[in-house]
Design an enzyme around this catalytic site. Structure first.
Site, PDB file in Angstrom:
ATOM      1  N   ASP A 174       0.845  -1.198   0.000  1.00  0.00           N
ATOM      2  CA  ASP A 174       0.000   0.000   0.000  1.00  0.00           C
ATOM      3  C   ASP A 174       0.882   1.250   0.000  1.00  0.00           C
ATOM      4  O   ASP A 174       2.027   1.190  -0.457  1.00  0.00           O
ATOM      5  CB  ASP A 174      -0.923  -0.042   1.222  1.00  0.00           C
ATOM      6  CG  ASP A 174      -2.301   0.508   0.926  1.00  0.00           C
ATOM      7  OD1 ASP A 174      -2.389   1.715   0.618  1.00  0.00           O
ATOM      8  OD2 ASP A 174      -3.285  -0.242   0.995  1.00  0.00           O
ATOM      9  N   HIS A 188      -4.172   5.425   3.624  1.00  0.00           N
ATOM     10  CA  HIS A 188      -4.762   4.159   3.183  1.00  0.00           C
ATOM     11  C   HIS A 188      -4.086   2.928   3.777  1.00  0.00           C
ATOM     12  O   HIS A 188      -4.733   2.044   4.340  1.00  0.00           O
ATOM     13  CB  HIS A 188      -4.736   4.086   1.658  1.00  0.00           C
ATOM     14  CG  HIS A 188      -5.642   3.069   1.076  1.00  0.00           C
ATOM     15  ND1 HIS A 188      -5.246   1.798   0.744  1.00  0.00           N
ATOM     16  CD2 HIS A 188      -6.962   3.131   0.779  1.00  0.00           C
ATOM     17  CE1 HIS A 188      -6.266   1.112   0.252  1.00  0.00           C
ATOM     18  NE2 HIS A 188      -7.323   1.904   0.260  1.00  0.00           N
ATOM     19  N   SER A 212     -11.400  -2.017  -0.437  1.00  0.00           N
ATOM     20  CA  SER A 212     -10.143  -2.053   0.316  1.00  0.00           C
ATOM     21  C   SER A 212     -10.371  -2.577   1.722  1.00  0.00           C
ATOM     22  O   SER A 212      -9.656  -3.467   2.208  1.00  0.00           O
ATOM     23  CB  SER A 212      -9.545  -0.647   0.411  1.00  0.00           C
ATOM     24  OG  SER A 212      -9.104  -0.195  -0.828  1.00  0.00           O
TER      25      SER A 212
END
Length: 421
Positions: free
Chosen positions: A43, A77, A233
Site C-alpha cells: 500500500d 490508506h 479495500s
C-alpha cells in the site's frame, strides 16, 4: 480508495466498529487472534507509531523512495488497512482493534505508477515471511506483459503457500481489476451493514468473497487520529485478517485450504438466499470467520477454490493437486485405475511363477521314470491368496453424479447475515 471523515473520541471509535460485531469478533478471539502470522500490506505505507499499531508493525520495505515504509503526509490508506487487520487498540474500550489483533504487519510501500510494480512487492512479501498478502488496491491494464508479471507473482506466492487477497475494485462495474483477478488470488467485494453489496463494488468472476466495506473506522497515517471510509479495500483487509486467524489456528493447511474454509462457511443475507453460487457480486458469500474457525470442514484439495495458475499446473504432476474437489476426484480415480492395472499385472506374474513351480515340481516327481506316487505334499507360497486391495486408501468416495462444490451452489453452506451472536 475511499473517502474519509474525522471521528470523535477513541471510545466512540471502538463503539462505531460495527463490522467487529457483525463478524462476532469477541467469540472469534476465543479461538484465534492471529498470533504468529505475518500479513504483508502492499500500500502507501503504514504509520507504525500510531497508538493502536505500536509493536505490531515490522520494518518492511519502501519501493517508492527507499528508507522506511512510512506514509507521506496525507496518505492514510495503508495505515487504515493495517489497523483493520492488526490494530490492538490502546485501551479496554478505546481505539481501533483489528480482526486479527495479534498478527504482525509487514508494510510494503508500493502503489500507483511510480513504483516497480505490484509483482515486485508480492515477491518481496513472499520472501520476507508473509503467509497472507493484503493488496487493497488494484489496476486495470491492456498491457498483457504487465498482467502476466502480476499473475506470475501471484503464482509465485501460491507456490510458496502464501495467500494473496485483493480488492475487486470500486467502480461499480464488471471490469477485472488486478491482482484480484489474477489466477490464484482471492478477490473480495464489499457489503454494507445490511449485507447488501455496496453499490460501487465491482462484480465478476474474480469476486470470490465479500466482507464489510462501508463506514469502516480505521487509523490515520499520521498522528493518532481516526477516520471512516467505504471500499473494497476495507473488505479486503477484513478478509486478510480472517485468513490470518485461520493460518494461526490451522498452520498445517495450505493457502488454498484456508480459502476453502472461508468459502465453505460464507453466508448470504436473507434477501439473497436464492442466489446460485458463486454469484458475480457476492462470490460465495460474506465471510464468517467464527464458523471458518470452528466448523468441521474437510481440508480439501491443495488449492481449494482458487484458480490454479497455468505455471503451477505444468510443474505439478501430483494427483492431489487441483483447483477443485471434482478435479481431485478425477485424479484419484486415475490413480486407482493405474494401481489396479499394476495389481492385475502383478497377479498375472505371480500366477505364471506358480505355474512354472508346479511344472518344475512335477518334472522332479516324475523324474524317476515311472508314475508319480503320493510322495510328500508340495507347498507353494501363498501369494495367490493376497489379492491387490480393491480400494485405494487415498481415493475419495465418488458419487454417481459428479459435483463440484465450488460451482452453482443453490444456497450458501452456512445460513445468515449478520451471524448470530
Amino acid at each position: 480508495m475511499f473517502a474519509s471523515a474525522p471521528l470523535a473520541a477513541a471510545d466512540q471509535v471502538r463503539e462505531d466498529q460495527w463490522a467487529l460485531k457483525a463478524l462476532n469478533a469477541q467469540s472469534v478471539w476465543k479461538s484465534s487472534k492471529g498470533q504468529g502470522v505475518t500479513v504483508a500490506v502492499i500500500d502507501d505505507g503504514v504509520n507504525a507509531s500510531h497508538v493502536d499499531l505500536q509493536g505490531n508493525v515490522l520494518e518492511g520495505k519502501d519501493f517508492m523512495d527507499g528508507g522506511s515504509a512510512s506514509p507521506d503526509s496525507g496518505d492514510n490508506h495503508g495505515t487504515a488497512m493495517a489497523s483493520i487487520i492488526a490494530g490492538h487498540g490502546h485501551g479496554t474500550n478505546d481505539g481501533v482493534i483489528g480482526l486479527a489483533p495479534e498478527a504482525k504487519i509487514l508494510p510494503i510501500r508500493e502503489y500507483g505508477t511510480g513504483g516497480p510494480g505490484t509483482d515486485v512487492a508480492i515477491r518481496y512479501a513472499v520472501d520476507h515471511g508473509a503467509s497472507v498478502i493484503n493488496v487493497s488496491q488494484c489496476f486495470y491494464s491492456t498491457d498483457q506483459s504487465e498482467l502476466d508479471k502480476t499473475s506470475e507473482a501471484v503464482a509465485y506466492a501460491l507456490s510458496h503457500d502464501v495467500l494473496v487477497v485483493g480488492g475487486a475494485g470500486n467502480d461499480g462495474n464488471s471490469s477485472k481489476c488486478y491482482p484480484a483477478a489474477s489466477p490464484g488470488a482471492l478477490g473480495v467485494g464489499a457489503v454494507a451493514n445490511d449485507g447488501k453489496v455496496w453499490e460501487k463494488s465491482n462484480s465478476g468472476p474474480h469476486v470470490s468473497l465479500t466482507a464489510p466495506g462501508t463506514n469502516i473506522v480505521s487509523a490515520n497515517g499520521a498522528g493518532n487520529g481516526y477516520h471512516a471510509g467505504d471500499g473494497t479495500s476495507d473488505a479486503t483487509a477484513y478478509t486478510s485478517a480472517a485468513a490470518a486467524l485461520l493460518r494461526s489456528k490451522f498452520p498445517d493447511l495450505t493457502a488454498g485450504q484456508i480459502a476453502n474454509r472461508l468459502v465453505k462457511t460464507a453466508a448470504l443475507p436473507d434477501s439473497e438466499k436464492g442466489l446460485s453460487l458463486p454469484d458475480k457480486s457476492y462470490g460465495y458469500g460474506i465471510i464468517q470467520p467464527l464458523a471458518a474457525l470452528k466448523d468441521n470442514i474437510p481440508a480439501g484439495s491443495k488449492y481449494g477454490p482458487l484458480t490454479v495458475p497455468e505455471s503451477l499446473k505444468e510443474k505439478s504432476a501430483a494427483p492431489a493437486v487441483g483447483a477443485s474437489d471434482e478435479q481431485q476426484e478425477k485424479a484419484d480415480r486415475k490413480a486407482t485405475i493405474i494401481w489396479a492395472a499394476i495389481g492385475v499385472v502383478g497377479l498375472a506374474v505371480i500366477g505364471l511363477v506358480v505355474l512354472l513351480i508346479v511344472k518344475r515340481s512335477r518334472r522332479r516327481r516324475n523324474g524317476n521314470g515311472g508314475p508319480a506316487g503320493p510322495g510328500a505334499p508340495v507347498s507353494y507360497p501363498q501369494y495367490g491368496q493376497q489379492t491387490y486391495p480393491q480400494q485405494n486408501p487415498y481415493q475419495q468416495p465418488v458419487s454417481p453424479q459428479q459435483h463440484n462444490p465450488y460451482q452453482q451452489q443453490p444456497t450458501p453452506p452456512q445460513g445468515q447475515w449478520p451471524p448470530q451472536q
